[in-house]
Design a protein around this motif. Structure first.
Motif, PDB file in Angstrom:
ATOM      1  N   ASP A  98       6.887 -50.623 -22.410  1.00 14.38           N
ATOM      2  CA  ASP A  98       6.467 -51.602 -23.415  1.00 14.38           C
ATOM      3  C   ASP A  98       7.694 -52.048 -24.210  1.00 14.38           C
ATOM      4  OD1 ASP A  98       4.820 -53.183 -24.957  1.00 14.38           O
ATOM      5  OD2 ASP A  98       3.631 -51.536 -25.784  1.00 14.38           O
ATOM      6  N   SER A  99       7.514 -53.095 -25.007  1.00 16.57           N
ATOM      7  CA  SER A  99       8.560 -53.514 -25.938  1.00 16.57           C
ATOM      8  C   SER A  99       8.323 -52.821 -27.276  1.00 16.57           C
ATOM      9  CB  SER A  99       8.552 -55.033 -26.101  1.00 16.57           C
ATOM     10  OG  SER A  99       7.273 -55.478 -26.471  1.00 16.57           O
ATOM     11  N   LEU A 100       9.378 -52.772 -28.088  1.00 17.09           N
ATOM     12  CA  LEU A 100       9.306 -52.087 -29.377  1.00 17.09           C
ATOM     13  C   LEU A 100       9.431 -53.074 -30.537  1.00 17.09           C
ATOM     14  CD1 LEU A 100      11.517 -48.993 -28.498  1.00 17.09           C
ATOM     15  CD2 LEU A 100       9.137 -48.854 -29.241  1.00 17.09           C
ATOM     16  N   SER A 110       5.406 -49.344 -30.564  1.00 19.40           N
ATOM     17  CA  SER A 110       5.222 -50.109 -29.322  1.00 19.40           C
ATOM     18  C   SER A 110       4.269 -51.275 -29.571  1.00 19.40           C
ATOM     19  CB  SER A 110       4.666 -49.202 -28.222  1.00 19.40           C
ATOM     20  OG  SER A 110       3.356 -48.780 -28.551  1.00 19.40           O
ATOM     21  N   ASN A 150      13.093 -52.029 -25.877  1.00 14.56           N
ATOM     22  CA  ASN A 150      12.014 -51.660 -24.957  1.00 14.56           C
ATOM     23  C   ASN A 150      12.192 -50.217 -24.475  1.00 14.56           C
ATOM     24  OD1 ASN A 150      13.640 -51.671 -22.325  1.00 14.56           O
ATOM     25  ND2 ASN A 150      14.048 -53.715 -23.128  1.00 14.56           N
TER      26      ASN A 150
END
Length: 366
Positions: A98-100, A110, A150
């Protein structure tokens, strides 16, 4: 103290911090293997079991464990468990990428909201009796001094509802006053493993205390004193003093017979002396200890501290048992991390501490 006892202590710490015992925790039979080792040592010295059930007292509790996968990539960079990151002890396992989203200077979430990542200057781990419904990861801020964008993660947890552990106990019967008892305790458990490749050795915390406990057991087995001496290696201290709590609720002899209890935890240093928890509760005993230390110059200083629920003496104190918890100061700062290893443990005051315990007990028995 015989000169060979320090080598015995070093050998014991080296053994208990080895891979076979896997951090003396909750995976790979680490705690059970350590309990067997301690029991065998006690038997080899000729100590008697505390009761007809033998040398072990079993009890159970829930624990969150991480037996297998422990993988993390940040911005495509693979991180090492224990050194670069830790997963919070109550975390749920997860496999995702996932992206942060940055929340503040130290915290990221996330995009899906099921993983939180925080930056920390030092990674210290623990053990949990519960499991959360999300995953928390701490990253060493020296490892990733860049903006996090990410991640890929694969962490497996296993919540064990009924983990069984054992306190390991033995005694030397007193020659003239066997119903008067001096007790030595030390917890042998540590944090165990985080994944199947990383474990926390726990040299100072508390293989050092177990080594002292066994050294004293060896000495008193060969030199039985007036009072009985009981030795208890507690399990499950790191998860909330559960072993000592269980023992005080299910004692194998009357607690009122205990004339004094010594709890041994973090004994591998000592160049800055030691601290006594409960010193202010038992000022006369503390005065005796300081008098011996002033005469013999065993430690640079002994600091007084009040009551604290920070180790296995606590539940005994709550039941009215006179007890001191001694821990050493100075030396290495490794604590609850992967760097608390046998190789760097200095054993600065180890032999002098041994003599201090003997002298204090002699004074008490006389």
């Amino acid at each position: 103290m015989a000169a060979q006892d320090l080598p015995y202590a070093k050998k014991t710490v080296k053994t208990l911090t080895s891979k076979k015992y896997w951090g003396r925790g909750y995976t790979k039979n680490g705690m059970a293997n350590a309990a067997d080792f301690i029991e065998n040592e006690m038997k080899s010295f000729g100590l008697s079991p505390l009761s007809e059930v033998g040398y072990k007292q079993y009890f159970s509790f829930p624990v969150n464990t991480f037996p297998s996968k422990m993988e993390l990539k940040i911005n495509g960079k693979k991180l090492n468990p224990g050194k670069d990151f830790i997963v919070h002890q109550a975390s749920k396992g997860i496999k995702t990428s996932d992206s942060l989203i940055r929340k503040d200077s130290l915290t990221y979430i996330s995009k899906k909201g099921n993983v939180a990542v925080s930056l920390a200057p030092k990674l210290t781990w623990s053990v949990s009796q519960k499991v959360l419904d999300y995953t928390l990861i701490e990253i060493n801020n020296k490892t990733v001094p860049f903006q996090l964008s990410n991640f890929e993660v694969n962490i497996e947890n296993e919540f064990v509802t009924n983990f069984t552990a054992a306190n390991v106990m033995a005694m030397v019967k007193g020659t003239t006053k066997p119903d008067s008892i001096i007790v030595f305790t030390a917890h042998y458990d540590h944090l165990g493993g985080m994944g199947n490749k990383t474990y926390f050795p726990g040299a100072n915390d508390n293989a050092s205390g177990v080594a002292m406990l066994l050294n004293l057991a060896k000495y008193y087995a060969a030199n039985p004193p007036k009072y009985s001496i009981v030795f208890i290696a507690f399990a499950a201290e790191e998860i909330g003093l559960l072993g000592s709590k269980y023992f005080t609720e299910n004692p194998l002899f009357p607690l009122k017979n205990i004339r004094f209890l010594w709890n041994l935890d973090l004994l591998g240093n000592g160049d800055e002396g030691a601290t006594i928890v409960n010193a202010t509760i038992h000022p006369k005993a503390f005065e005796v200890l300081n008098k011996i230390n002033d005469q013999q110059k065993y430690l640079p200083k002994i600091n007084p501290r009040g009551k604290a629920a920070n180790s296995d003496h606590y539940f005994f104190s709550e039941k009215g048992v006179p007890a001191f918890f001694l821990y050493t100061q100075g030396g290495i700062t490794a604590y609850h991390d992967v760097y608390d290893i046998a190789k760097t443990l200095p054993f600065t005051s180890y032999e002098n501490l041994f003599r201090l315990f003997l002298d204090f007990n002699l004074e008490l028995m006389n």
